[in-house]
Scaffold this active site. Structure first.
Site, PDB file in Angstrom:
ATOM      1  N   ARG A   1      -2.918 -14.638  -2.091  1.00 11.25           N
ATOM      2  CA  ARG A   1      -1.974 -14.437  -0.895  1.00 11.25           C
ATOM      3  C   ARG A   1      -2.660 -14.765   0.552  1.00 11.25           C
ATOM      4  O   ARG A   1      -3.688 -14.413   0.493  1.00 11.25           O
ATOM      5  CB  ARG A   1      -1.435 -12.685  -1.049  1.00 11.25           C
ATOM      6  CG  ARG A   1      -0.398 -13.003  -0.177  1.00 11.25           C
ATOM      7  CD  ARG A   1       0.030 -11.248  -0.301  1.00 11.25           C
ATOM      8  NE  ARG A   1       1.533 -11.150   0.011  1.00 11.25           N
ATOM      9  CZ  ARG A   1       2.063 -10.326   0.829  1.00 11.25           C
ATOM     10  NH1 ARG A   1       1.642  -9.462   1.290  1.00 11.25           N
ATOM     11  NH2 ARG A   1       3.636 -10.376   0.839  1.00 11.25           N
TER      12      ARG A   1
ATOM     13  N   TYR B   1      -7.699  -9.226   6.156  1.00  7.12           N
ATOM     14  CA  TYR B   1      -8.840  -8.448   5.382  1.00  7.12           C
ATOM     15  C   TYR B   1      -9.786  -9.447   5.121  1.00  7.12           C
ATOM     16  O   TYR B   1      -9.779 -10.495   5.605  1.00  7.12           O
ATOM     17  CB  TYR B   1      -8.131  -7.771   3.914  1.00  7.12           C
ATOM     18  CG  TYR B   1      -7.127  -6.888   4.548  1.00  7.12           C
ATOM     19  CD1 TYR B   1      -7.624  -5.560   5.091  1.00  7.12           C
ATOM     20  CD2 TYR B   1      -5.827  -7.116   4.327  1.00  7.12           C
ATOM     21  CE1 TYR B   1      -6.674  -4.563   5.215  1.00  7.12           C
ATOM     22  CE2 TYR B   1      -4.997  -6.057   4.379  1.00  7.12           C
ATOM     23  CZ  TYR B   1      -5.303  -4.743   5.076  1.00  7.12           C
ATOM     24  OH  TYR B   1      -4.368  -3.935   5.342  1.00  7.12           O
TER      25      TYR B   1
ATOM     26  N   ARG C   1       9.532  -4.266   1.221  1.00  4.72           N
ATOM     27  CA  ARG C   1      10.306  -2.870   1.619  1.00  4.72           C
ATOM     28  C   ARG C   1      11.300  -2.805   0.444  1.00  4.72           C
ATOM     29  O   ARG C   1      11.816  -1.511   0.346  1.00  4.72           O
ATOM     30  CB  ARG C   1      10.702  -3.198   3.067  1.00  4.72           C
ATOM     31  CG  ARG C   1       9.704  -3.059   4.131  1.00  4.72           C
ATOM     32  CD  ARG C   1      10.266  -3.378   5.333  1.00  4.72           C
ATOM     33  NE  ARG C   1       8.984  -3.350   6.282  1.00  4.72           N
ATOM     34  CZ  ARG C   1       8.428  -4.258   6.663  1.00  4.72           C
ATOM     35  NH1 ARG C   1       8.439  -5.192   6.164  1.00  4.72           N
ATOM     36  NH2 ARG C   1       7.382  -3.793   7.873  1.00  4.72           N
TER      37      ARG C   1
ATOM     38  N   HIS D   1      -6.377 -11.134  -2.452  1.00  5.49           N
ATOM     39  CA  HIS D   1      -5.904 -10.816  -0.938  1.00  5.49           C
ATOM     40  C   HIS D   1      -6.539 -11.507  -0.085  1.00  5.49           C
ATOM     41  O   HIS D   1      -7.574 -11.329   0.663  1.00  5.49           O
ATOM     42  CB  HIS D   1      -5.700  -9.250  -0.782  1.00  5.49           C
ATOM     43  CG  HIS D   1      -4.505  -8.998   0.227  1.00  5.49           C
ATOM     44  ND1 HIS D   1      -4.265  -9.818   1.212  1.00  5.49           N
ATOM     45  CD2 HIS D   1      -4.194  -7.723   0.677  1.00  5.49           C
ATOM     46  CE1 HIS D   1      -3.374  -8.998   2.018  1.00  5.49           C
ATOM     47  NE2 HIS D   1      -3.385  -8.096   1.753  1.00  5.49           N
TER      48      HIS D   1
ATOM     49  N   THR E   1       0.836  -1.146   0.086  1.00  5.88           N
ATOM     50  CA  THR E   1       0.020  -0.088  -0.049  1.00  5.88           C
ATOM     51  C   THR E   1       0.858   1.329   0.085  1.00  5.88           C
ATOM     52  O   THR E   1       1.735   1.325   0.722  1.00  5.88           O
ATOM     53  CB  THR E   1      -0.924  -0.052   1.272  1.00  5.88           C
ATOM     54  OG1 THR E   1      -1.701  -1.210   1.168  1.00  5.88           O
ATOM     55  CG2 THR E   1      -1.728   1.115   1.357  1.00  5.88           C
TER      56      THR E   1
END
Length: 357
Positions: free
Chosen positions: A224, A177, A313, A172, A25
């Site tokens: 995922r 979520y 990252r 997702h 995100t």
């Protein structure tokens, strides 16, 4: 031994290497959930990844979790994504859209709507809103008759993703979520066909994936998962049995891949690898850990049977991450304060490695 730089055939898609850019995100979308010119540049800069998986893209307004995230539920959103996919392809890349329904991890200030979830149980912690972090609200429990339309929303967004030029989609099902909420024994307190037993708790995930496969094909579909992660308070019980049952139901659908986060014991993940017939992507770092995947962790999981390794990252500050890994060059640090601030600073301002004489 398999290396990160070996080719791989992912369904119908040939990949030049096994480095996957993980979904992250970045809250840089425009009003109305539209992709922007800055997003075109951002993804095109990282097209040397074997596969890019985009940030989470909401399949409906009520499915939006965070402010500033893109959607795939309007014609305008499809049109806005076309320059992104065109630019990635022009740079030789491949890109899947991650379809992310936030479920209870949302806020009326973000969407103008009360969040929905399997049960009227709030997420643990604060959610992002346009005016800053706020306690997660109590969601509205979905009626049994409503659940299938939310499962189908992933498939509808997948159709739009293909129209927008994406090579495929990743559902997702991780990190607390909506899909993960249905899998969870703490977020899902239902007593109907979608709650209680493992067979019932996996039902929503199976319906969402099945509808997506029917819409765009298994070769264009991945999912995922974060077994046992417990993020946003969505705790899993009987992790090996729960995810083993889920994979057994998904295996006949011919998915391109499953994407597992290293969120439970290594032996559990290795067991899931053995149970899964197609490609496995592993993200070796627990999602909330303050570190990034490195080549050592990647090589470890390739030895354990992963086919592809996702880096999150590390891709923020290293648009040329594949070459840095290949040549053993330094991995530049990222500035966490810019992750969600908007604008191009900390988004488009990280250069490729500069060789000095």
């Amino acid at each position: 031994m398999t290396t990160l730089f070996d080719r791989y055939q992912l369904g119908a898609l040939p990949l030049p290497n096994r480095v996957v850019m993980a979904p992250m995100t970045r809250v840089r979308a425009g009003a109305g959930g539209l992709a922007t010119p800055s997003m075109v540049t951002y993804y095109a800069q990282r097209a040397t990844a074997g596969l890019i998986v985009t940030e989470g893209v909401q399949p409906s307004l009520v499915g939006q979790s965070n402010p500033g995230t893109p959607g795939l539920y309007t014609d305008a959103q499809v049109t806005a994504w076309l320059p992104v996919t065109d630019a990635v392809h022009a740079n030789g890349g491949r890109v899947f859209a991650q379809i992310m329904h936030g479920g209870r991890v949302s806020h009326p200030e973000t969407t103008g709507m009360r969040p929905v979830g399997p049960s009227a149980v709030p997420a643990v912690g604060e959610v992002f809103t346009p005016t800053g972090p706020k306690p997660a609200p109590v969601p509205r429990a979905l009626e049994a008759a409503e659940v299938p339309e939310h499962a189908r929303s992933y498939a509808e967004a997948a159709r739009r993703a293909v129209d927008a030029g994406f090579d495929g989609v990743e559902l997702h099902g991780a990190n607390g979520y909506l899909i993960a909420q249905f899998l969870s024994s703490t977020a899902n307190l239902r007593t109907d066909a979608y709650g209680g037993s493992i067979a019932n708790r996996i039902r929503f995930a199976v319906e969402a994936v099945s509808a997506t496969v029917e819409a765009v094909g298994g070769h264009r579909t991945g999912i995922r998962l974060s077994p046992g992660a417990g993020i946003w308070g969505a705790q899993d019980t009987d992790v090996p049995a729960l995810y083993g049952a889920l994979l057994a139901e998904l295996a006949p659908l011919g998915l391109a891949y499953i994407h597992l986060e290293a969120s439970t014991d290594e032996d559990v993940l290795v067991g899931l690898r053995k149970a899964w017939p197609t490609a496995l992507i592993v993200n070796p770092v627990f999602p909330m850990a303050p570190r990034q995947t490195d080549k050592t962790a990647a090589d470890h999981w390739l030895r354990l049977g992963a086919d592809l390794i996702s880096f999150g990252r590390a891709f923020i500050a290293n648009p040329d991450l594949v070459e840095r890994l290949r040549q053993g060059l330094p991995i530049a640090p990222h500035d966490e304060s810019t992750w969600y601030q908007g604008g191009d600073a900390g988004y488009l301002t990280y250069p490729a490695y500069q060789h000095t004489a």
